[in-house]
Scaffold this motif. Structure first.
Motif, PDB file in Angstrom:
ATOM      1  N   THR A   4       0.832  -1.201   0.000  1.00 27.44           N
ATOM      2  CA  THR A   4       0.000   0.000   0.000  1.00 27.44           C
ATOM      3  C   THR A   4       0.868   1.253   0.000  1.00 27.44           C
ATOM      4  N   ASP A  80      -5.622   0.501   3.216  1.00 28.40           N
ATOM      5  CA  ASP A  80      -6.176   1.845   3.044  1.00 28.40           C
ATOM      6  C   ASP A  80      -5.116   2.896   3.318  1.00 28.40           C
ATOM      7  N   ALA A  82      -4.612   7.368   3.273  1.00 30.98           N
ATOM      8  CA  ALA A  82      -5.127   8.720   3.080  1.00 30.98           C
ATOM      9  C   ALA A  82      -3.937   9.647   2.893  1.00 30.98           C
ATOM     10  N   VAL A 105      -8.083   9.351  -0.741  1.00 27.37           N
ATOM     11  CA  VAL A 105      -8.130   8.077  -0.029  1.00 27.37           C
ATOM     12  C   VAL A 105      -8.067   6.959  -1.066  1.00 27.37           C
ATOM     13  N   SER A 107      -7.790   2.733  -1.592  1.00 23.85           N
ATOM     14  CA  SER A 107      -7.866   1.383  -1.037  1.00 23.85           C
ATOM     15  C   SER A 107      -7.159   0.468  -2.017  1.00 23.85           C
ATOM     16  N   HIS A 109      -5.643  -3.366  -2.988  1.00 25.53           N
ATOM     17  CA  HIS A 109      -5.749  -4.809  -2.786  1.00 25.53           C
ATOM     18  C   HIS A 109      -4.882  -5.484  -3.837  1.00 25.53           C
ATOM     19  N   GLN A 115     -10.263   1.376  -4.812  1.00 25.15           N
ATOM     20  CA  GLN A 115     -11.158   2.486  -4.472  1.00 25.15           C
ATOM     21  C   GLN A 115     -10.349   3.769  -4.497  1.00 25.15           C
ATOM     22  N   TYR A 116     -10.940   4.807  -5.084  1.00 31.57           N
ATOM     23  CA  TYR A 116     -10.288   6.110  -5.204  1.00 31.57           C
ATOM     24  C   TYR A 116     -11.292   7.169  -4.814  1.00 31.57           C
TER      25      TYR A 116
END
Length: 136
Positions: A4, A80, A82, A105, A107, A109, A115-116
């Motif tokens: 990440t 996740d 930020a 933010v 996410s 995987h 996720q954006y």
């Protein structure tokens, strides 16, 4: 496979380089998306393909030239992250400078952004592009 933290680092580097195809390659085939249009006038929600992600960033870079990008804080919790920061952009059509603060933010995987969520100062963007006015 990137962690990440590594995905965030690469994302910020590609954003600073205005590398829309490179940003899209960091994404999963389907990305849950929440971000304003580049002019700040309306929000786009839903699932985006890599091609749509690339198009979004190509539009952003055609509207604004990035002059400075600063990540004030990066918070990572598992998959996740930020990013709290600021950016200075130049409106390509007018040459006007826009300074915005933002939170993004991500996410992640299996090394891909799934996720954006990008939360910038949309009023500053709308004023700079002529879609909104402040004051008298």
């Amino acid at each position: 496979m990137l962690s990440t933290v590594e995905v965030v680092q690469v994302f910020l580097a590609r954003l600073a380089a205005q590398d829309a195809p490179g940003i899209a390659r960091l994404c999963a085939p389907a990305v849950e998306w929440e971000a304003p249009d580049p002019n700040g006038a309306r929000w786009a929600f839903g699932t985006r393909s890599r091609r749509e992600v690339e198009a979004q960033f190509l539009t952003l870079f055609a509207t604004y030239g990035l002059e400075q990008l600063s990540a004030r804080q990066v918070i990572v919790d598992g998959g996740d992250a930020a990013v709290i920061g600021s950016a200075r952009w130049r409106v390509q059509a007018t040459g006007e400078t826009v300074e915005t603060r933002f939170t993004t933010v991500l996410s992640v995987h299996l090394g891909e952004i799934e996720q954006y969520r990008h939360l910038p100062d949309t009023l500053a963007a709308a004023v700079a592009t002529g879609l909104a006015r402040t004051g008298g």
